[in-house]
Design a protein around this motif. Structure first.
Motif, PDB file in Angstrom:
ATOM      1  N   GLN A   1      66.656  84.839  25.982  1.00  0.00           N
ATOM      2  CA  GLN A   1      67.642  85.672  25.307  1.00  0.00           C
ATOM      3  C   GLN A   1      67.334  85.690  23.813  1.00  0.00           C
ATOM      4  OE1 GLN A   1      71.616  84.161  25.947  1.00  0.00           O
ATOM      5  NE2 GLN A   1      71.068  82.077  25.454  1.00  0.00           N
ATOM      6  N   LYS A   2      67.830  86.728  23.120  1.00  0.00           N
ATOM      7  CA  LYS A   2      67.496  86.915  21.705  1.00  0.00           C
ATOM      8  C   LYS A   2      67.915  85.738  20.845  1.00  0.00           C
ATOM      9  CE  LYS A   2      67.324  91.909  21.592  1.00  0.00           C
ATOM     10  NZ  LYS A   2      68.022  93.142  21.312  1.00  0.00           N
ATOM     11  N   LYS A   3      69.121  85.207  21.106  1.00  0.00           N
ATOM     12  CA  LYS A   3      69.571  84.052  20.320  1.00  0.00           C
ATOM     13  C   LYS A   3      70.388  83.115  21.203  1.00  0.00           C
ATOM     14  CE  LYS A   3      73.528  86.513  18.276  1.00  0.00           C
ATOM     15  NZ  LYS A   3      73.516  87.859  18.768  1.00  0.00           N
ATOM     16  N   ALA A   4      70.452  81.873  20.791  1.00  0.00           N
ATOM     17  CA  ALA A   4      71.232  80.876  21.529  1.00  0.00           C
ATOM     18  C   ALA A   4      72.694  81.318  21.573  1.00  0.00           C
ATOM     19  CB  ALA A   4      71.102  79.510  20.869  1.00  0.00           C
ATOM     20  N   THR A   5      73.373  81.038  22.683  1.00  0.00           N
ATOM     21  CA  THR A   5      74.773  81.415  22.819  1.00  0.00           C
ATOM     22  C   THR A   5      75.578  80.232  23.338  1.00  0.00           C
ATOM     23  OG1 THR A   5      74.449  82.229  25.077  1.00  0.00           O
ATOM     24  CG2 THR A   5      74.260  83.844  23.308  1.00  0.00           C
ATOM     25  N   GLU A   6      76.881  80.306  23.109  1.00  0.00           N
ATOM     26  CA  GLU A   6      77.806  79.318  23.658  1.00  0.00           C
ATOM     27  C   GLU A   6      78.812  80.053  24.514  1.00  0.00           C
ATOM     28  OE1 GLU A   6      79.591  77.001  20.530  1.00  0.00           O
ATOM     29  OE2 GLU A   6      77.688  76.054  20.029  1.00  0.00           O
ATOM     30  N   HIS A   7      79.281  79.380  25.532  1.00  0.00           N
ATOM     31  CA  HIS A   7      80.264  79.974  26.438  1.00  0.00           C
ATOM     32  C   HIS A   7      81.264  78.887  26.828  1.00  0.00           C
ATOM     33  CE1 HIS A   7      81.817  82.637  29.570  1.00  0.00           C
ATOM     34  NE2 HIS A   7      81.886  81.558  30.328  1.00  0.00           N
ATOM     35  N   VAL A   8      82.534  79.254  26.884  1.00  0.00           N
ATOM     36  CA  VAL A   8      83.558  78.314  27.346  1.00  0.00           C
ATOM     37  C   VAL A   8      83.980  78.733  28.746  1.00  0.00           C
ATOM     38  CG1 VAL A   8      85.872  77.381  26.968  1.00  0.00           C
ATOM     39  CG2 VAL A   8      84.379  77.820  25.011  1.00  0.00           C
ATOM     40  N   PHE A   9      83.819  77.817  29.686  1.00  0.00           N
ATOM     41  CA  PHE A   9      84.301  78.050  31.041  1.00  0.00           C
ATOM     42  C   PHE A   9      85.773  77.660  31.033  1.00  0.00           C
ATOM     43  CE2 PHE A   9      79.745  77.711  31.628  1.00  0.00           C
ATOM     44  CZ  PHE A   9      79.495  78.782  32.480  1.00  0.00           C
ATOM     45  N   ARG A  10      86.628  78.673  30.909  1.00  0.00           N
ATOM     46  CA  ARG A  10      88.065  78.457  30.685  1.00  0.00           C
ATOM     47  C   ARG A  10      88.747  77.632  31.765  1.00  0.00           C
ATOM     48  NH1 ARG A  10      87.944  84.251  28.911  1.00  0.00           N
ATOM     49  NH2 ARG A  10      88.199  84.633  31.117  1.00  0.00           N
ATOM     50  N   LYS A  11      88.362  77.820  33.022  1.00  0.00           N
ATOM     51  CA  LYS A  11      89.064  77.126  34.111  1.00  0.00           C
ATOM     52  C   LYS A  11      88.905  75.613  34.035  1.00  0.00           C
ATOM     53  CE  LYS A  11      88.916  80.986  37.313  1.00  0.00           C
ATOM     54  NZ  LYS A  11      88.315  81.518  38.537  1.00  0.00           N
ATOM     55  N   VAL A  12      87.821  75.139  33.387  1.00  0.00           N
ATOM     56  CA  VAL A  12      87.613  73.687  33.272  1.00  0.00           C
ATOM     57  C   VAL A  12      87.535  73.242  31.820  1.00  0.00           C
ATOM     58  CG1 VAL A  12      86.580  73.265  35.536  1.00  0.00           C
ATOM     59  CG2 VAL A  12      85.134  74.035  33.654  1.00  0.00           C
ATOM     60  N   GLY A  13      87.707  74.175  30.885  1.00  0.00           N
ATOM     61  CA  GLY A  13      87.692  73.841  29.458  1.00  0.00           C
ATOM     62  C   GLY A  13      86.379  73.247  28.984  1.00  0.00           C
TER      63      GLY A  13
ATOM     64  N   LEU B   1      74.564  84.612  30.062  1.00  0.00           N
ATOM     65  CA  LEU B   1      73.704  84.827  28.897  1.00  0.00           C
ATOM     66  C   LEU B   1      73.938  86.209  28.304  1.00  0.00           C
ATOM     67  CD1 LEU B   1      70.415  83.214  30.244  1.00  0.00           C
ATOM     68  CD2 LEU B   1      72.331  82.136  29.090  1.00  0.00           C
ATOM     69  N   LYS B   2      73.674  86.311  27.018  1.00  0.00           N
ATOM     70  CA  LYS B   2      73.855  87.577  26.300  1.00  0.00           C
ATOM     71  C   LYS B   2      72.504  88.047  25.776  1.00  0.00           C
ATOM     72  CE  LYS B   2      78.616  86.954  25.417  1.00  0.00           C
ATOM     73  NZ  LYS B   2      78.950  86.453  26.679  1.00  0.00           N
ATOM     74  N   GLU B   3      72.339  89.344  25.698  1.00  0.00           N
ATOM     75  CA  GLU B   3      71.128  89.945  25.120  1.00  0.00           C
ATOM     76  C   GLU B   3      69.856  89.335  25.702  1.00  0.00           C
ATOM     77  OE1 GLU B   3      71.475  89.694  20.840  1.00  0.00           O
ATOM     78  OE2 GLU B   3      73.098  91.130  20.809  1.00  0.00           O
ATOM     79  N   MET B   4      69.794  89.285  27.031  1.00  0.00           N
ATOM     80  CA  MET B   4      68.601  88.753  27.691  1.00  0.00           C
ATOM     81  C   MET B   4      67.437  89.721  27.504  1.00  0.00           C
ATOM     82  SD  MET B   4      69.466  86.820  31.228  1.00  0.00           S
ATOM     83  CE  MET B   4      70.920  87.692  31.756  1.00  0.00           C
ATOM     84  N   GLU B   5      66.272  89.139  27.269  1.00  0.00           N
ATOM     85  CA  GLU B   5      65.068  89.941  27.054  1.00  0.00           C
ATOM     86  C   GLU B   5      64.097  89.842  28.227  1.00  0.00           C
ATOM     87  OE1 GLU B   5      64.360  89.945  22.359  1.00  0.00           O
ATOM     88  OE2 GLU B   5      64.006  87.997  23.288  1.00  0.00           O
TER      89      GLU B   5
END
Length: 163
Positions: free
Chosen positions: A61-73, A42-46
């Protein structure tokens, strides 16, 4: 809805504020629950809260975020509020986390490791569909708090050595 559930569990909960402390506490929680430390990038956790009596956890967190787990795409979306009931190797009744499957976003309801020796972590939807992926794909990657964590640990070691 999530905010109302959080309010019910605030009493007697450990509550932390501030991005750096929240990041550290979320990693500590994953470690305590024997889950991979990169599972909640998570980013910018409050705020992070944990009611040990009920097993309820929330992360804001301040705003919704997306993350790509590269090892499994895998692309994962984290809402502004993530809630779950935790126990060793399990997140149950999870809310605020979705994964992209083909072209649609699918909510996740449970994340667990049945057999630690298998090296697999299971992600389940409210409909009961599940997918098993390697635990190693969800460990902290460089730049996701791994460096910060080692800096914090280094500082603690230095302080301990000084007295």
């Amino acid at each position: 809805m999530a905010s109302q559930v959080i309010e019910k569990h605030r009493e007697n909960a450990e509550i932390y504020h501030g991005e750096a402390l929240c990041k550290e506490k979320s990693i500590d929680l994953l470690s305590e629950m024997e889950l991979p430390k990169g599972l909640l990038p998570l980013k910018e956790m409050e705020e992070v809260g944990y009611n040990r009596e009920t097993g309820f956890v929330w992360l804001k967190q301040k705003k919704a975020t997306e993350h790509v787990f590269r090892k499994v795409g895998k692309k994962v979306s984290y809402g502004t509020e993530i809630t779950a009931f935790v126990e060793p190797r399990k997140f149950k009744k999870l809310s605020g986390v979705k994964t992209k499957e083909l072209f649609i976003w699918v909510s996740l309801s449970d994340i667990y490791i049945d057999d630690p020796s298998s090296g697999k972590i299971i992600f389940m939807t409210p409909a009961g569909l599940s997918k098993s992926l390697p635990v190693s794909a969800f460990e902290l990657e460089e730049g996701e708090g791994g460096a910060k964590t080692s800096e914090i640990e280094k500082k603690k070691e230095e302080e301990a050595a000084m007295g």
